[in-house]
Design a protein around this motif. Structure first.
Motif, PDB file in Angstrom:
ATOM      1  N   LEU A  13      48.122  35.594  39.016  1.00 11.94           N
ATOM      2  CA  LEU A  13      48.784  36.833  39.412  1.00 11.94           C
ATOM      3  C   LEU A  13      48.472  37.169  40.863  1.00 11.94           C
ATOM      4  N   GLU A  14      49.293  38.025  41.446  1.00 14.40           N
ATOM      5  CA  GLU A  14      49.044  38.496  42.809  1.00 14.40           C
ATOM      6  C   GLU A  14      47.997  39.606  42.776  1.00 14.40           C
ATOM      7  N   THR A  40      54.287  41.719  36.764  1.00 14.55           N
ATOM      8  CA  THR A  40      52.858  41.841  36.499  1.00 14.55           C
ATOM      9  C   THR A  40      52.040  41.505  37.739  1.00 14.55           C
ATOM     10  N   ARG A  41      51.085  42.380  38.055  1.00  9.53           N
ATOM     11  CA  ARG A  41      50.163  42.141  39.166  1.00  9.53           C
ATOM     12  C   ARG A  41      48.744  42.453  38.711  1.00  9.53           C
ATOM     13  N   LEU A  94      46.815  34.945  45.437  1.00  6.98           N
ATOM     14  CA  LEU A  94      47.064  34.630  44.034  1.00  6.98           C
ATOM     15  C   LEU A  94      45.718  34.356  43.379  1.00  6.98           C
ATOM     16  N   SER A 116      48.183  33.365  49.360  1.00  7.08           N
ATOM     17  CA  SER A 116      49.602  33.685  49.485  1.00  7.08           C
ATOM     18  C   SER A 116      50.113  33.230  50.842  1.00  7.08           C
ATOM     19  N   ARG A 129      45.335  44.362  39.738  1.00  8.13           N
ATOM     20  CA  ARG A 129      44.818  45.395  40.630  1.00  8.13           C
ATOM     21  C   ARG A 129      43.329  45.587  40.397  1.00  8.13           C
ATOM     22  N   SER A 143      58.805  46.024  37.471  1.00  7.40           N
ATOM     23  CA  SER A 143      58.031  45.665  38.667  1.00  7.40           C
ATOM     24  C   SER A 143      57.362  44.301  38.573  1.00  7.40           C
ATOM     25  N   VAL A 146      45.831  45.164  34.714  1.00  3.29           N
ATOM     26  CA  VAL A 146      46.958  44.235  34.603  1.00  3.29           C
ATOM     27  C   VAL A 146      48.056  44.932  33.814  1.00  3.29           C
ATOM     28  N   ASP A 147      49.262  44.873  34.317  1.00  4.22           N
ATOM     29  CA  ASP A 147      50.378  45.562  33.682  1.00  4.22           C
ATOM     30  C   ASP A 147      50.681  44.988  32.305  1.00  4.22           C
ATOM     31  N   VAL A 150      46.115  42.940  44.121  1.00  2.00           N
ATOM     32  CA  VAL A 150      46.429  44.171  44.844  1.00  2.00           C
ATOM     33  C   VAL A 150      45.163  45.006  44.921  1.00  2.00           C
TER      34      VAL A 150
END
Length: 855
Positions: free
Chosen positions: A807-808, A776-777, A795, A852, A779, A774, A822-823, A810
């Motif tokens: 990172l984006e 890294t985002r 971002l 974004s 959250r 998927s 963070v993933d 969420v």
């Protein structure tokens, strides 16, 4: 079973004139099959609720007005019941059902993946009329439709048995596939622009009784008569699902789930089902490599083993055993792990050994806790979840826990730093601030004892007093099982270990350790951890026993993976052996890992692929993969099962135990065995937890589902070496975690989250799985995003003491306030770049980087 049959109460029924014993509450079809009478079926599946849709299982059942045709999958047994399965009336019903099913079913068996192993094909031959009265043109639909990247649907083959839709709804809890349309336009399909998103999606392929659902990686690859098969155990994670490994032309072609009642009950996750592709990867290491100047060049096994032995011996003799470290081994079979533990601790003399990479729990904690089985978890009075996202890391265990919560009403109490896949089934979700698990657990245990929790500061760890009190009410009586793991690797194990110690004080409590790596529990059992020796004994308690058995053991406790990395970065570790481990991707603190590898004077990598760590190694030794070697493995219950060898190893690869034996010989030592059976025999007499667990015992049909160690009879076996058998470890609690500093207004505490599809070698070298990662985002809770002026989709720049990433963002209500997720271990940059493993909790500061485009 889904019917909840009472196995302790039986009734007598008569089937075709023969009296049989049936379990009260089970369906006629199941009782008959156990007695050797097969009743044809399509919609019936023993692990799902009966629906009586296909009517293929019609039998005659005697009632008040005589015999009547009834679906045997929908009628429970009753004492004195009479059933006939072979009458003319039954035969005519079967003929009719099959004739109707074949009206529109295409006769494309020669090109269908199910050809040769198709229940519809088999039952048409065995029970069908032999010819059809219907000659109309059959349906022609666009084909195949991708249900998701792993599963394809040929709609015209579907017989509408609803097995796939029921699995998605009842078992997986991911109802993204369903019936649409009405009358003769009814079909199975997915919702528009919404694929069947599930980590266990390919189970619908295996249970489909026709060729309507096929696995994309297997499609058109082989025929069943081309395949050879062996039973084995999946090692993609620590659940230890039983699998049937199938090969053709000496290549693994397919994995199918085997119904092991105490473990996976026939289900597999998609990673376990398709991860075999990695063994077939073109970039597998097949020849040893030795560094010549600045380059790694191919070498013979003799040259490579001698170079490794010379390098390790020189550093041990010059700098002492404490300058040598061994990291990894959680992917090895038990026998291979034992061989490496004996080499490391008995020959190299180092206790700087760790099969984990600072992302699990301390070895003494895992080995010293009272264990529970999966079945015991599913029948407990209450289950406490203090673990990572089980749905992502241990998907089949998730299926069992979900079933326990929904079908058996087992209450789940979730304690963690973020919501998980099981949160919607939890009776109570106690989501706390990162690093404060011990605070929450102590308050919960106090509440069980009658001490009312406080609401000061929003409650302990941010959990309200009302939630703690409600959860405590479920823990008063009966057996409690704690599913415990590492909820976040962005914080140290101190708070988790302290929390485990507090939970161990509850009455009638047992633990299921939810560590993710395939054979991490077996590696710990075999001594691949600091301060422990094989058989779940401590270094001090086992010293006399293992000195007699091995000749020598380390004098003092060594370093764990975090300590090894720190010592290597400070040039105190001069030699390192990496057993299927790549610290640059698996160790939580990537910055520290890179510094450590740069500070090592001599590195030996034993692996399947040329990893980042291997690129900088001095010697690289290629090893056999899963499916290419026999042995045993241990799952998270402590259940030992056998591994089956189905294909030969790629190139000149060798099993890990053989490498350990030859390295020891080249260092002037003899490990005392030269066969796999020899290692197993030594484990059975040397490792206290495995006493009596012989190869012959595991080969018995009664041990098909494996055996949980220690065996009941193991404690009665005498000590053959003349030394008293050392006692196994008992977890005695942990020291209090250090206090955390208060957050400032612009900082958040980091939580790491693993996904099933990550940047690891298994996924990245499996062509079907690699595209599913998927990325890294970032959250965070909507409150925190709003407070920081960040909108979803923006971002953001996330900065820690280690690195800064863009990172984006969420928005996620499942993340507690003052936290950020963070993933971890995605193919791109991720939490590993941000984490400072030397701190109790990693803190990050967040600011908007660039809006974004969508905003």
């Amino acid at each position: 079973m889904s019917q909840q049959a009472d196995e302790t109460t039986t009734v007598a029924i008569t089937v075709d004139g023969k009296e049989i014993e049936a379990r009260k509450g089970e369906m006629i079809i199941a009782a008959a099959e156990r007695a050797g009478v097969y009743i044809p079926r399509f919609c019936w599946h023993p692990r799902m609720k009966p629906v009586g849709m296909c009517r293929m299982c019609l039998v005659e059942v005697k009632g008040p007005r005589g015999f009547a045709l009834l679906p045997s999958c929908y009628v429970p047994v009753a004492d004195g019941q009479e059933v006939i399965t072979t009458s003319d009336k039954v035969k005519k019903a079967q003929d009719g059902v099959l004739e109707f099913l074949l009206i529109n079913h295409p006769l494309d068996c020669p090109v269908c993946d199910r050809g040769g192993e198709c229940p519809l094909q088999d039952q048409t031959i065995a029970f069908g009329p032999g010819e059809s009265r219907f000659v109309e043109e059959k349906r022609h639909w666009a084909k195949p439709i991708p249900v998701n990247p792993l599963v394809a649907l040929d709609r015209e083959r579907c017989i509408q048995c609803a097995r796939c839709t029921r699995f998605a709804d009842e078992i997986a809890g991911d109802p993204f596939i369903d019936f649409i349309g009405r009358a003769d336009a009814t079909e199975v399909n997915i919702f528009p622009d919404q694929p069947f998103e599930s980590n266990v999606s390919a189970n619908i392929v295996q249970i489909c009784p026709v060729g309507a659902l096929t696995a994309t990686p297997y499609r058109f690859k082989a025929r069943p008569w081309d395949l050879e098969i062996v039973e084995s155990t999946c090692t993609a994670c620590a659940v230890g699902c039983r699998v049937a490994v199938q090969s053709s032309s000496d290549r693994i072609i397919r994995n199918l789930g085997v119904d092991s009642d105490p473990v996976n009950q026939g289900w597999l996750c998609d990673k376990g089902r398709f991860g075999y592709e990695a063994a077939n990867a073109d970039d597998r290491l097949t020849t040893p490599l030795v560094r010549r100047g600045e380059e790694l060049v191919e070498a013979t096994w003799s040259e490579a083993l001698q170079a490794a032995a010379d390098g390790l011996s020189q550093i041990r003799d010059t700098h002492g055993s404490q300058a040598v470290a061994v990291i990894g081994g959680a992917r090895l079979p038990n026998e291979d792990a034992y061989a490496w533990a004996k080499l490391a601790k008995g020959v190299l003399g180092t206790d700087n050994v760790d099969c984990q990479l600072a992302d699990g729990l301390p070895g003494e904690v895992v080995l010293g806790l009272p264990r529970a089985t999966i079945d015991q978890v599913c029948s407990a009075t209450a289950v406490i979840l203090m673990a990572p996202d089980i749905k992502e890391e241990l998907p089949v265990l998730y299926l069992r826990l979900r079933q326990a919560a929904l079908d058996r009403g087992v209450p789940l109490i979730e304690i963690g730093p973020q919501a998980t896949g099981l949160s919607r089934y939890a009776t109570w979700s106690l989501l706390h601030r990162p690093g404060e698990a011990a605070v929450v657990v102590r308050a919960l245990v106090d509440a069980v004892s009658g001490v009312a929790p406080s609401n000061e500061g929003g409650g302990p760890g941010g959990v309200s007093a009302a939630d703690l009190a409600g959860a405590a009410e479920l823990l008063g009586t009966g057996p409690v099982v704690v599913v415990v793991g590492r909820p976040s690797v962005a914080e140290s194990t101190d708070a988790t270990a302290e929390a485990i110690g507090a939970l161990a004080g509850l009455s009638n409590v047992a633990f299921l350790t939810a560590l993710r790596r395939g054979n991490v529990h077996g590696a710990l059992d075999m001594g691949l951890a600091p301060g422990v020796l094989p058989g779940r004994v401590s270094l001090n308690a086992g010293r006399p026993w293992f000195t007699a058995a091995w000749g020598a053991v380390p004098e003092a406790r060594g370093l764990d993976a975090l300590g090894i990395m720190g010592a290597a970065a400070a040039n105190r570790i001069q030699a390192m052996v990496l057993l299927g481990a790549d610290p640059t991707s698996d160790f939580p603190d990537r910055t520290l890992a890179r510094r450590a590898l740069a500070g090592i004077g001599f590195t030996v990598v034993v692996d399947l692929f040329l990893t980042d760590a291997a690129l900088h190694a001095d010697v690289v030794l290629p090893v056999s993969s899963w499916g290419e070697r026999p042995g045993t493995t241990t799952n998270l219950e402590g259940r030992v099962t056998r591994l089956g060898q189905k294909v030969t190893g790629a190139g000149t690869t060798r099993p890990d135990w053989m490498i350990a034996v030859e390295l020891a010989a080249r260092m002037g030592a003899d490990l005392g065995f030269d066969t796999l059976d020899g290692i197993a025999a030594e484990i059975a007499v040397v490792a206290p937890s495995h006493l009596g667990l012989t190869t012959e015992l595991l080969a018995r049909s009664s041990a098909r589902d494996g055996l949980v160690v220690p065996l009941p009879a193991g404690a009665e076996l005498g000590a053959e070496n003349g030394v008293e058998v050392p006692p196994m470890l008992t977890f005695a609690g942990a020291e209090p975690a250090p206090p955390l500093r208060a957050l400032d207004a612009y900082s958040l505490r980091l939580v790491t989250s693993r996904a099933l599809y990550d940047g690891g070698a298994l996924v990245q070298h499996s062509p079907s799985l690699a595209p599913l990662t998927s990325g890294t985002r970032f959250r965070a809770n909507p409150h925190d995003l709003s407070r920081l002026g960040i909108r979803p989709g923006d971002l953001v720049r996330v900065t820690s003491t280690r690195a800064s990433l863009v990172l984006e963002a969420v928005s996620d209500m499942g993340v507690p306030r003052s936290s950020a997720v963070v993933d971890f271990n995605q193919p791109d940059e991720g939490a590993g770049d941000l984490i400072d493993a030397t701190q109790p909790v990693t803190e990050v500061r967040v600011e908007t980087a660039t809006r974004s485009r969508s905003s």
